[in-house]
Design an enzyme around this catalytic site. Structure first.
Site, PDB file in Angstrom:
ATOM      1  N   LYS A 180       0.844  -1.188   0.000  1.00 28.43           N
ATOM      2  CA  LYS A 180       0.000   0.000   0.000  1.00 28.43           C
ATOM      3  C   LYS A 180       0.886   1.246   0.000  1.00 28.43           C
ATOM      4  O   LYS A 180       1.909   1.301   0.694  1.00 28.43           O
ATOM      5  CB  LYS A 180      -0.897   0.016   1.237  1.00 28.43           C
ATOM      6  CG  LYS A 180      -1.832  -1.182   1.346  1.00 28.43           C
ATOM      7  CD  LYS A 180      -2.967  -1.103   0.354  1.00 28.43           C
ATOM      8  CE  LYS A 180      -3.987  -2.211   0.587  1.00 28.43           C
ATOM      9  NZ  LYS A 180      -5.147  -2.111  -0.304  1.00 28.43           N
ATOM     10  N   ASP A 208      -0.676  -0.083  -4.386  1.00 27.20           N
ATOM     11  CA  ASP A 208      -2.096   0.242  -4.318  1.00 27.20           C
ATOM     12  C   ASP A 208      -2.264   1.535  -3.529  1.00 27.20           C
ATOM     13  O   ASP A 208      -1.899   1.606  -2.350  1.00 27.20           O
ATOM     14  CB  ASP A 208      -2.839  -0.902  -3.626  1.00 27.20           C
ATOM     15  CG  ASP A 208      -4.342  -0.703  -3.589  1.00 27.20           C
ATOM     16  OD1 ASP A 208      -4.829   0.330  -4.070  1.00 27.20           O
ATOM     17  OD2 ASP A 208      -5.029  -1.594  -3.056  1.00 27.20           O
ATOM     18  N   GLU A 234      -2.243   0.649  -8.712  1.00 32.04           N
ATOM     19  CA  GLU A 234      -3.648   0.325  -8.484  1.00 32.04           C
ATOM     20  C   GLU A 234      -4.393   1.474  -7.827  1.00 32.04           C
ATOM     21  O   GLU A 234      -3.906   2.087  -6.882  1.00 32.04           O
ATOM     22  CB  GLU A 234      -3.733  -0.929  -7.599  1.00 32.04           C
ATOM     23  CG  GLU A 234      -5.131  -1.377  -7.273  1.00 32.04           C
ATOM     24  CD  GLU A 234      -5.144  -2.688  -6.516  1.00 32.04           C
ATOM     25  OE1 GLU A 234      -6.116  -2.921  -5.760  1.00 32.04           O
ATOM     26  OE2 GLU A 234      -4.190  -3.483  -6.654  1.00 32.04           O
ATOM     27  N   GLU A 260     -12.085  -2.136  -8.594  1.00 39.03           N
ATOM     28  CA  GLU A 260     -12.710  -2.656  -7.382  1.00 39.03           C
ATOM     29  C   GLU A 260     -13.864  -1.789  -6.895  1.00 39.03           C
ATOM     30  O   GLU A 260     -14.742  -2.270  -6.179  1.00 39.03           O
ATOM     31  CB  GLU A 260     -11.688  -2.827  -6.265  1.00 39.03           C
ATOM     32  CG  GLU A 260     -11.124  -1.536  -5.691  1.00 39.03           C
ATOM     33  CD  GLU A 260     -10.101  -1.788  -4.602  1.00 39.03           C
ATOM     34  OE1 GLU A 260     -10.442  -1.590  -3.424  1.00 39.03           O
ATOM     35  OE2 GLU A 260      -8.962  -2.175  -4.931  1.00 39.03           O
ATOM     36  N   HIS A 310     -10.454  -8.241  -7.565  1.00 37.97           N
ATOM     37  CA  HIS A 310     -10.191  -7.677  -6.251  1.00 37.97           C
ATOM     38  C   HIS A 310     -10.866  -8.509  -5.153  1.00 37.97           C
ATOM     39  O   HIS A 310     -12.045  -8.832  -5.233  1.00 37.97           O
ATOM     40  CB  HIS A 310     -10.744  -6.243  -6.208  1.00 37.97           C
ATOM     41  CG  HIS A 310     -10.809  -5.657  -4.832  1.00 37.97           C
ATOM     42  ND1 HIS A 310     -11.986  -5.542  -4.116  1.00 37.97           N
ATOM     43  CD2 HIS A 310      -9.833  -5.158  -4.032  1.00 37.97           C
ATOM     44  CE1 HIS A 310     -11.747  -4.986  -2.939  1.00 37.97           C
ATOM     45  NE2 HIS A 310     -10.456  -4.746  -2.859  1.00 37.97           N
TER      46      HIS A 310
END
Length: 379
Positions: A180, A208, A234, A260, A310
């Protein structure tokens, strides 16, 4: 009640006779945080449909901490009461009728999440009636697919633990590890370089951002993230910023992954037509179920784009193995507390879809009864 389709063979119809709606909370296994919000629990609305022949189909959906009661009430008060008497075989017709019955709130995330639970339950029945597992009835494109790990890369995890988690993922056979991002660029790059250093060249490192950046910031950071070895970028911006994703996609060779939080196939169509993404991460719960998930996956195939779904790994392993352009399964084992047999990855990092008729999720009803805090039955 939804009437049986005109022209249907009444003798072979197997109508729904009972609808059970549940709400189950699953606490997070440890504190999780992305760039936008903490992940403290998963609210899991469920629906169990029983047909006249005794076939039981189970569907579920989720939220990350808020909104589960709204979905439960939508299922119990509005969608569920329409199902008794409905021909469970008419999955497409039922999806559209239910969707139109809540037209004033659809498209929308609450509507999509509720529709998904019903649709998954209907597919569960459909697969059992056909005597086939979901991955074969829906297409049968793959016998297995590789996994990548997200569970070890949350933003609140400190550098040492992050690196240790990456090493663990490497040693367990995962094909990728997601980190992340959303701190300062310097902090993000420090963490990414440490992770990249312990991963082999054959193992991807994804990033992400969970929609945290503005258009300019996403474009500015993309080059630095790519130089640090990121395999894809992402959710760099809010999903509503189609123009921003198109500009980012044009500015970097690094693949841009979205999907997602996109709630229906029509929005995916716009992303694909405008070349605003490289990897399609359609989520069966958030897009409204298996029926629209398959439409999005095949639409992506028509644009020669891969699908890497996802979350919901227990369901997505079967869906991804049904379509030819699926590439990876995301590992976040949040659901396994409710399962009798959690999903198992092979030592070489692959997962095989369940081979039993149905959607292949082995629910532990004793645990579900302990964790549920709402239940209604509709006849």
């Amino acid at each position: 009640m939804i009437q049986e389709n005109q022209g249907a063979d009444i003798q072979s119809a197997d109508p729904v006779v009972q609808v059970e709606v549940l709400l189950v909370d699953i606490p997070a296994k440890f504190p999780r945080q992305d760039a936008i919000q903490p992940f403290l629990k998963q609210e899991t609305p469920m629906i169990r449909l029983t047909t006249r022949a005794g076939v039981v189909g189970v569907g579920y959906t989720y939220t990350l901490g808020t909104g589960g009661t709204a979905i439960f009430r939508l299922l119990a008060d509005t969608l569920g009461p329409q199902l008794p008497g409905a021909d469970a075989r008419a999955v497409e017709a039922l999806w559209w009728r239910l969707n139109r019955s809540i037209n004033s709130i659809s498209p929308g995330i609450t509507a999509s999440l509720a529709l998904a639970a019903v649709d998954i339950a209907l597919w569960d029945i459909r697969c059992q009636q056909a005597g086939l597992p979901l991955h074969l009835l829906a297409g049968g494109a793959h016998a297995r697919l590789p996994m990548y790990d997200t569970e070890g890369g949350w933003l609140n995890i400190d550098d040492d633990a992050l690196v240790a988690n990456a090493v663990s993922a490497r040693d367990r056979g995962f094909h990728g590890f997601k980190v992340k991002v959303g701190r300062s660029l310097a902090e993000d790059l420090r963490r990414l370089r440490k992770v990249r250093d312990v991963l082999p060249d054959t193992m991807q490192m994804m990033i992400d951002a969970n929609q945290i950046f503005t258009q300019g910031e996403a474009i500015h950071r993309a080059a630095a993230y790519a130089a640090a070895g990121a395999a894809w970028f992402e959710e760099p911006m809010p999903a509503s910023d189609l123009r921003g994703h198109r500009l980012l996609r044009a500015s970097t060779a690094m693949p841009v992954a979205v999907g997602e939080t996109l709630q229906n196939p029509h929005v995916f169509r716009e992303y694909l037509q405008q070349d605003a993404c490289s990897i399609v991460q359609v989520d069966a719960a958030r897009v409204g179920g298996i029926t629209p998930w398959l439409k999005v996956a095949h639409m992506a195939e028509a644009f020669n784009l891969p699908v890497a779904p996802h979350y919901l790994m227990e369901l997505h392993v079967s869906l991804a193995c049904a379509v030819p352009n699926a590439t990876l399964i995301e590992h976040i084992p949040q659901l396994d507390v409710l399962l009798s047999a959690p999903l198992v990855m092979s030592p070489d990092g692959y997962v095989t879809p369940p081979g039993v008729p149905g959607v292949g999720i082995d629910w532990c009803w004793r645990t579900i009864e302990k964790l549920q805090h709402a239940r209604e039955v509709i006849h």
